[in-house]
Design an enzyme around this catalytic site. Structure first.
Site, PDB file in Angstrom:
ATOM      1  N   HIS A  64       6.438  48.358 -14.404  1.00 58.84           N
ATOM      2  CA  HIS A  64       5.052  48.642 -13.990  1.00 58.84           C
ATOM      3  C   HIS A  64       4.569  47.721 -12.882  1.00 58.84           C
ATOM      4  O   HIS A  64       3.545  47.992 -12.260  1.00 58.84           O
ATOM      5  CB  HIS A  64       4.078  48.673 -15.169  1.00 58.84           C
ATOM      6  N   HIS A 119      -2.065  38.355  -9.363  1.00 59.49           N
ATOM      7  CA  HIS A 119      -2.499  37.756 -10.621  1.00 59.49           C
ATOM      8  C   HIS A 119      -1.564  36.616 -11.011  1.00 59.49           C
ATOM      9  O   HIS A 119      -0.368  36.849 -11.225  1.00 59.49           O
ATOM     10  CB  HIS A 119      -2.516  38.812 -11.744  1.00 59.49           C
TER      11      HIS A 119
END
Length: 260
Positions: A64, A119
């Site tokens: 992902h 992130h």
């Protein structure tokens, strides 16, 4: 069948609540940051990102996104201060991006989307390990950095150069000696709010620290992100064109800003 979540029409963010009911919870991420509604808080401190001893290990396509993993067995790369109490260790960083340069970030600022979002994921050392910390309301701290299309980013290019070797899900490559601070601007002004992981299991354990100043990425570099595959080798090819969750309701939360 929780392992079937993804970003497609039939398994994307609007379907996640079926397997992960917390998707409709009280502190979900990302959110839109309304700069007129943010609250200055004199209690907030400058961020201390202590990455000098950071030891990157490898890069993994997890189906992902891709993670750049770090040795988190000691306090080698830590995040302190800002809105945080205690010490948070860097465990990995990853990116979210879109199918075109006008979308891809998860957080938005006054509804504006950026091309991508970095992130940097940290866990609170008082909990002993990442898995335990991820279950605690103050267990994780994620620094979010916007990528804005403009000049090519040489530090980012070092990461992108490895993507050809981890094209499909499950592949990994050694990636030592990368300095994560090279991806950050000097100014560490930020917004902060209590939130969640932005993909399943969507745990509500994250103190978000979203940097105000975006870093740069070129259109050419963005194409490289989109060359990855969601699928494993030998499966039908599904390009990783977009892997972002849209903004979630702020509900009963405040976004605080530093400096005031």
């Amino acid at each position: 069948m929780s392992h079937h979540w993804g970003y497609g029409e039939h398994n994307g963010p609007e379907h996640w609540h079926k397997d992960f009911p917390i998707a409709d919870g009280e502190r979900q991420s990302p959110v839109d940051i309304d700069t007129k509604a943010v609250v200055p808080d004199p209690a907030l401190k400058p961020l201390a990102l202590l990455y000098e001893q950071a030891a990157s290990r490898r890069m993994v396509n997890n189906g992902h996104s891709f993670n750049v993993e770090f040795d988190d067995s000691q306090d080698k790369a830590v995040l302190k201060d800002g809105p945080l109490t205690g010490t948070y260790r860097l465990v990995q960083f990853h990116f979210h991006w879109g199918s075109s340069d006008d979308q891809g970030s998860e957080h938005t600022v006054d509804r504006k989307k950026y091309a991508a979002e970095l992130h940097l994921v940290h866990w609170n050392t008082k909990y002993g390990d990442f898995g335990t910390a991820a279950q605690q309301p103050d267990g994780l701290a994620v620094v979010g950095v916007f990528l804005k299309v403009g000049d090519a980013n040489p530090a980012l290019q070092k990461v992108l150069d490895v993507l050809d070797s981890i094209k499909t899900k499950g592949k990994s490559a050694d990636f030592p000696n990368f300095d994560p601070s090279s991806l950050l601007k000097r100014a560490l002004n930020y917004w902060t709010y209590p939130g969640s992981l932005t993909n399943p299991p969507l745990l509500e354990s994250v103190t978000w620290v979203v940097l105000k100043e975006p870093t740069s990425v070129s259109s050419q570099q963005m194409l490289k992100f989109r060359s990855l595959n969601f699928n494993a080798e030998g499966e039908p090819e599904l390009l990783m064109l977009a892997n972002w969750r849209p903004a979630q309701p702020l509900k009963n939360r405040q976004v605080r800003v530093f400096p005031k």
